[in-house]
Enzyme design. Structure first.
Site, PDB file in Angstrom:
ATOM      1  N   LYS A  49      42.020  43.623  41.075  1.00 52.67           N
ATOM      2  CA  LYS A  49      40.928  44.032  41.973  1.00 52.67           C
ATOM      3  C   LYS A  49      41.145  45.439  42.526  1.00 52.67           C
ATOM      4  O   LYS A  49      40.263  45.988  43.175  1.00 52.67           O
ATOM      5  CB  LYS A  49      40.791  43.056  43.146  1.00 52.67           C
ATOM      6  CG  LYS A  49      40.175  41.727  42.777  1.00 52.67           C
ATOM      7  CD  LYS A  49      39.778  40.943  44.012  1.00 52.67           C
ATOM      8  CE  LYS A  49      39.017  39.691  43.640  1.00 52.67           C
ATOM      9  NZ  LYS A  49      38.393  39.049  44.795  1.00 52.67           N
ATOM     10  N   LYS A  51      42.813  46.335  45.010  1.00 47.02           N
ATOM     11  CA  LYS A  51      42.818  46.397  46.470  1.00 47.02           C
ATOM     12  C   LYS A  51      43.782  45.345  46.992  1.00 47.02           C
ATOM     13  O   LYS A  51      44.077  44.354  46.317  1.00 47.02           O
ATOM     14  CB  LYS A  51      41.417  46.198  47.043  1.00 47.02           C
ATOM     15  CG  LYS A  51      40.790  44.847  46.784  1.00 47.02           C
ATOM     16  CD  LYS A  51      39.385  44.785  47.384  1.00 47.02           C
ATOM     17  CE  LYS A  51      38.774  43.416  47.182  1.00 47.02           C
ATOM     18  NZ  LYS A  51      37.460  43.309  47.780  1.00 47.02           N
TER      19      LYS A  51
END
Length: 144
Positions: A49, A51
């Site tokens: 992702k 993140k």
């Protein structure tokens, strides 16, 4: 009432735990006697992702462990569902229907079928997601 499956498995990041997460765990537990939940590690989330979860991994594990629908919580360190099947010996995997019909999950369904393992898809909870919650929090943090 006898449940359809003996051992169920589902996974997630479970960041900013919300009603959609609870719905999946509750619906999964309704269909199996024993529910194993894989919680994605921070490193795994960062790898796909790009993140970092808002809530640290250990805290997310503790939150999911405290839910009455879960029987066992395990770290999810890889996305490999066949590896999880070999290690955990479940007979059904539960997943949100946002992946149903995708090439990846069609392949997983075919592989699981060789072992008599089903995938049950639940409707995605409309209007609630950790991404939406994070976006709101980020707007609050921004200076005016």
């Amino acid at each position: 009432m006898k449940k359809k499956y003996k051992v169920g498995y589902t996974t997630g990041v479970f960041d900013l735990f919300h009603i959609g997460h609870l719905n999946i765990l509750e619906k999964a537990k309704e269909q199996c006697e024993y529910l194993i939940v894989g919680v994605s590690t921070d490193e795994l989330v960062e790898s796909y992702k790009n993140k970092t979860p808002v809530i640290p991994f250990e805290e997310r594990m503790k939150i999911v462990e405290s839910i009455k629908y879960t029987d066992r919580v395990v770290p999810q360190v890889r996305m490999d569902k066949m590896d999880a099947l070999k290690k955990l010996s479940f007979d059904v995997m539960f997943h949100g229907d946002d992946w149903k019909g995708s090439l990846k999950y069609n392949e997983i369904e075919q592989e699981f079928a060789k072992f008599g393992v089903d995938i049950v898809y639940f409707p995605y909870t409309k209007g609630t997601s950790s991404t939406q919650l994070t976006d709101v929090l980020n707007k609050i943090k921004q200076p005016i």
